[in-house]
Design an enzyme around this catalytic site. Structure first.
Site, PDB file in Angstrom:
ATOM      1  CB  VAL A   1      21.900  -5.167 -44.463  1.00  0.00           C
ATOM      2  CG1 VAL A   1      23.155  -4.387 -44.771  1.00  0.00           C
ATOM      3  CG2 VAL A   1      21.547  -5.147 -42.875  1.00  0.00           C
TER       4      VAL A   1
ATOM      5  CG  ASP B   1      11.664 -20.686 -24.915  1.00  0.00           C
ATOM      6  OD1 ASP B   1      11.722 -20.727 -23.587  1.00  0.00           O
ATOM      7  OD2 ASP B   1      10.973 -21.279 -25.637  1.00  0.00           O
TER       8      ASP B   1
ATOM      9  NE  ARG C   1      20.817 -12.677 -34.634  1.00  0.00           N
ATOM     10  CZ  ARG C   1      22.351 -12.393 -34.464  1.00  0.00           C
ATOM     11  NH1 ARG C   1      23.060 -13.416 -34.515  1.00  0.00           N
ATOM     12  NH2 ARG C   1      22.532 -11.215 -34.105  1.00  0.00           N
TER      13      ARG C   1
ATOM     14  CD  GLU D   1      24.690  -6.931 -45.824  1.00  0.00           C
ATOM     15  OE1 GLU D   1      24.056  -7.842 -45.548  1.00  0.00           O
ATOM     16  OE2 GLU D   1      24.586  -6.261 -47.066  1.00  0.00           O
TER      17      GLU D   1
ATOM     18  CG  ASN E   1      25.312  -9.979 -39.629  1.00  0.00           C
ATOM     19  OD1 ASN E   1      24.351 -10.428 -39.176  1.00  0.00           O
ATOM     20  ND2 ASN E   1      25.572  -9.091 -40.669  1.00  0.00           N
TER      21      ASN E   1
ATOM     22  CG  ASP F   1       7.258 -23.084 -28.580  1.00  0.00           C
ATOM     23  OD1 ASP F   1       8.058 -22.051 -28.348  1.00  0.00           O
ATOM     24  OD2 ASP F   1       7.434 -24.112 -27.765  1.00  0.00           O
TER      25      ASP F   1
ATOM     26  CG  HIS G   1      20.887 -10.370 -39.159  1.00  0.00           C
ATOM     27  ND1 HIS G   1      22.040 -10.247 -38.296  1.00  0.00           N
ATOM     28  CD2 HIS G   1      19.920  -9.988 -38.490  1.00  0.00           C
ATOM     29  CE1 HIS G   1      21.525  -9.941 -37.056  1.00  0.00           C
ATOM     30  NE2 HIS G   1      20.316  -9.995 -36.978  1.00  0.00           N
TER      31      HIS G   1
ATOM     32  N   PRO H   1      18.072  -3.622 -35.953  1.00  0.00           N
ATOM     33  CG  PRO H   1      16.251  -4.228 -35.345  1.00  0.00           C
ATOM     34  CD  PRO H   1      17.204  -4.372 -36.684  1.00  0.00           C
TER      35      PRO H   1
ATOM     36  CB  SER I   1      24.299  -8.173 -49.264  1.00  0.00           C
ATOM     37  OG  SER I   1      23.158  -8.023 -48.545  1.00  0.00           O
TER      38      SER I   1
ATOM     39  CG  HIS J   1      14.340 -12.962 -29.961  1.00  0.00           C
ATOM     40  ND1 HIS J   1      14.471 -11.825 -29.817  1.00  0.00           N
ATOM     41  CD2 HIS J   1      15.072 -13.243 -31.120  1.00  0.00           C
ATOM     42  CE1 HIS J   1      15.305 -11.234 -30.611  1.00  0.00           C
ATOM     43  NE2 HIS J   1      15.776 -12.167 -31.622  1.00  0.00           N
TER      44      HIS J   1
HETATM   45  C1  HEM Z   1      12.968  -7.014 -33.139  1.00  0.00           C
HETATM   46  C2  HEM Z   1      14.267  -6.587 -33.221  1.00  0.00           C
HETATM   47  C3  HEM Z   1      15.440  -7.539 -33.010  1.00  0.00           C
HETATM   48  C4  HEM Z   1      16.508  -7.610 -32.349  1.00  0.00           C
HETATM   49  C5  HEM Z   1      16.857  -6.033 -31.382  1.00  0.00           C
HETATM   50  C6  HEM Z   1      17.245  -8.600 -32.208  1.00  0.00           C
HETATM   51  C7  HEM Z   1      18.744  -9.029 -31.615  1.00  0.00           C
HETATM   52  C8  HEM Z   1      19.252 -10.191 -31.387  1.00  0.00           C
HETATM   53  C9  HEM Z   1      20.268 -10.336 -30.774  1.00  0.00           C
HETATM   54  C10 HEM Z   1      21.081  -9.538 -29.948  1.00  0.00           C
HETATM   55  C11 HEM Z   1      20.552 -11.637 -30.737  1.00  0.00           C
HETATM   56  C12 HEM Z   1      21.459 -12.646 -29.830  1.00  0.00           C
HETATM   57  C13 HEM Z   1      23.060 -12.689 -30.890  1.00  0.00           C
HETATM   58  C14 HEM Z   1      24.015 -13.354 -30.353  1.00  0.00           C
HETATM   59  O1  HEM Z   1      24.547 -12.552 -29.214  1.00  0.00           O
HETATM   60  O2  HEM Z   1      24.231 -14.603 -30.330  1.00  0.00           O
HETATM   61  C15 HEM Z   1      19.463 -12.546 -31.523  1.00  0.00           C
HETATM   62  C16 HEM Z   1      19.325 -13.841 -31.817  1.00  0.00           C
HETATM   63  C17 HEM Z   1      18.396 -14.259 -32.545  1.00  0.00           C
HETATM   64  N1  HEM Z   1      17.396 -13.511 -33.326  1.00  0.00           N
HETATM   65 FE1  HEM Z   1      17.131 -11.620 -33.170  1.00  0.00          FE
HETATM   66  N2  HEM Z   1      16.495  -9.519 -33.151  1.00  0.00           N
HETATM   67  C18 HEM Z   1      15.290  -8.840 -33.395  1.00  0.00           C
HETATM   68  C19 HEM Z   1      14.636  -9.496 -34.396  1.00  0.00           C
HETATM   69  C20 HEM Z   1      14.699 -10.652 -35.021  1.00  0.00           C
HETATM   70  C21 HEM Z   1      13.951 -11.292 -36.164  1.00  0.00           C
HETATM   71  C22 HEM Z   1      12.992 -10.486 -36.894  1.00  0.00           C
HETATM   72  C23 HEM Z   1      14.209 -12.525 -36.316  1.00  0.00           C
HETATM   73  C24 HEM Z   1      13.619 -13.696 -37.198  1.00  0.00           C
HETATM   74  C25 HEM Z   1      12.434 -13.505 -37.754  1.00  0.00           C
HETATM   75  C26 HEM Z   1      15.120 -13.008 -35.224  1.00  0.00           C
HETATM   76  C27 HEM Z   1      15.700 -14.328 -34.991  1.00  0.00           C
HETATM   77  C28 HEM Z   1      16.669 -14.490 -34.106  1.00  0.00           C
HETATM   78  C29 HEM Z   1      17.389 -15.761 -33.969  1.00  0.00           C
HETATM   79  C30 HEM Z   1      16.639 -17.122 -34.459  1.00  0.00           C
HETATM   80  C31 HEM Z   1      18.197 -15.693 -32.927  1.00  0.00           C
HETATM   81  C32 HEM Z   1      19.139 -16.897 -32.344  1.00  0.00           C
HETATM   82  C33 HEM Z   1      20.063 -16.968 -33.185  1.00  0.00           C
HETATM   83  C34 HEM Z   1      21.223 -18.390 -32.786  1.00  0.00           C
HETATM   84  O3  HEM Z   1      20.954 -19.113 -31.900  1.00  0.00           O
HETATM   85  O4  HEM Z   1      22.247 -18.300 -33.687  1.00  0.00           O
HETATM   86  N3  HEM Z   1      15.395 -11.862 -34.337  1.00  0.00           N
HETATM   87  N4  HEM Z   1      18.409 -11.433 -32.054  1.00  0.00           N
END
Ligand code: HEM
Ligand SMILES: *[C@@H]1O[C@H](CO)[C@@H](O)[C@H](O)[C@H]1NC(C)=O
Ligand SMILES: *[C@@H]1O[C@H](CO)[C@@H](O)[C@H](O)[C@H]1NC(C)=O
Ligand SMILES: *[C@@H]1O[C@H](CO)[C@@H](O)[C@H](O)[C@H]1NC(C)=O
Ligand SMILES: *[C@@H]1O[C@H](CO)[C@@H](O)[C@H](O)[C@H]1NC(C)=O
Length: 322
Positions: free
Chosen positions: A68, A242, A60, A87, A93, A250, A64, A164, A74, A194
């Site tokens: 930006v 998941d 993630r 940021e 973040n 996966d 991020h 987003p 950054s 996700h």
């Molecule tokens: C498509 C738009 C996306 C939205 C709206 C979005 C939004 C979010 C949100 C709200 C969380 C939860 C944060 C929290 O409350 O702890 C999250 C977690 C996560 N996102 Fe996304 N995300 C998007 C795209 C992506 C992309 C492109 C990636 C990487 C390729 C990604 C990787 C992750 C990962 C791995 C987590 C888990 C993080 C953790 O366990 O610390 N996301 N995302």
């Protein structure tokens, strides 16, 4: 730069994947710091095997960072009196983004081997790539081009402008990826991240638990049991993204989307246009399909608006500009 060298670069770029050619090169540190990719991988391995969630955080973090100011480290900059709101303190973040300690450890180890040579932006890209490798049980193996420089600008308000939010619909999602040169399929494929990690309740409550909702009723009830109706900074638990294979990178995410067992409006939105719904089906059903697409989209994302030449520096400490 000598004209003959420019020609050589252009020819090399014509021969390899177009996406791998925005001035970045696989093996960029071959001569200047030949062990860098091993060093970073060993650090990531230590942390991820102790806590898989940190690997999710690193993946993630690359997203991020890149959305930006481009992939320029950054997101790593700490607040200073002159720049109190970088940021990393913005709502998308803080406090959710994790893995900073892995970048610090990797940078320390790399600085010992090759002082002043490897950018923090490249360390994020290597570390995210390595996290994907370990969490996919060595299936998602990526050659990561490098040569990014570190930026000097980090402003929380830009994170709000470009990342987003989870309430976005398909139009908003496609638009925010398009703004970074990524297409709808990149967006669908990268959302597959996700399939690992967690979310704080505040990222989907109350949005997703309102009725009526497209979410599976028993999944919604489970979330209602785990989350307060009004999450606050002091009471904001986390849930896994998941529930089936929480720590495996996966294609289970796409099965969850189809089963209406995903946390965000942005996840469910992938089914709201025929084209993106088709991609969800293929990613869910064709073995190896998603992983191959993910590798390409990940490298593409890692090259968004990269800084080269005089646009950046190689930071000595990833948390402060030189
Ligand atoms: C498509 C738009 C996306 C939205 C709206 C979005 C939004 C979010 C949100 C709200 C969380 C939860 C944060 C929290 O409350 O702890 C999250 C977690 C996560 N996102 Fe996304 N995300 C998007 C795209 C992506 C992309 C492109 C990636 C990487 C390729 C990604 C990787 C992750 C990962 C791995 C987590 C888990 C993080 C953790 O366990 O610390 N996301 N995302
Ligand atoms: C670095 O070495 C690897 C392995 O030999 C090679 O594939 C790659 O093209 C080299 N890259 C550069 C920029 O020298
Ligand atoms: C960050 O951006 C906001 C909004 O554009 C601006 O008001 C603020 O001055 C910027 N902060 C810094 C330190 O540049
Ligand atoms: C998506 O959201 C935007 C902004 O909230 C809204 O104007 C638009 O009508 C929505 N589009 C769809 C297809 O739901
Ligand atoms: C929701 O999930 C439960 C538990 O997995 C399942 O038994 C049920 O059929 C699902 N509901 C719908 C409407 O698909």
């Amino acid at each position: 730069m000598a004209a003959s060298f420019r020609v050589a670069v252009a020819v090399t770029c014509a021969l390899v994947l177009a996406t791998a050619c925005q001035g970045l090169q696989v093996g960029y540190y071959n001569k200047s710091c030949p062990r860098v990719e091993h060093i970073v991988r060993d650090e990531v391995k230590k942390f991820v095997y102790k806590n898989a969630g940190v690997g999710a955080g690193l993946i993630r973090m690359l997203f991020h960072d890149c959305f930006v100011q481009g992939c320029d480290g950054s997101v790593l900059l700490d607040p200073t009196p002159a720049n109190p709101r970088p940021e990393k303190l913005s709502a998308p973040n803080f406090p959710s983004l994790r893995g900073f300690e892995v970048i610090d450890a990797a940078k320390d180890a790399v600085e010992k081997a090759c002082p002043g040579t490897v950018s923090c932006a490249d360390i994020i890209a290597f570390a995210a790539r390595d996290a994907a490798y370990f969490l996919s049980r060595f299936y998602v193996k990526i050659d990561m081009p490098a040569g990014r420089l570190d930026g000097r600008v980090s402003n929380a308000s830009e994170a709000l402008d470009f990342l987003p939010p989870p309430v976005f619909n398909i139009t908003g999602l496609v638009g925010s990826f398009a703004a970074k040169g990524l297409d709808a399929e990149d967006m669908v494929v990268l959302s597959g991240a996700h399939t690992i990690g967690r979310s704080h309740c505040s990222s989907f409550v109350p949005d997703r638990l309102a009725v009526p909702s497209d979410i599976n009723a028993s999944f919604a009830n489970l979330l209602r049991r785990r989350c307060p109706a009004n999450p606050t900074p002091g009471n904001d638990p986390t849930v896994n993204q998941d529930l089936v294979t929480p720590n495996a990178l996966d294609n289970q995410y796409y099965k969850n989307v189809l089963a209406h067992k995903v946390l965000f409006t942005s996840d469910a939105a992938l089914l709201t246009t025929p084209a993106t719904a088709r991609m969800v089906l293929d990613n869910a059903n064709i073995p190896g399909w998603w992983e191959a697409k993910f590798k390409k989209a990940f490298v593409k994302m890692s090259q968004v608006e990269v800084k080269t030449g005089k646009q950046g520096e190689v930071r000595r400490n990833c948390r402060v500009v030189n």
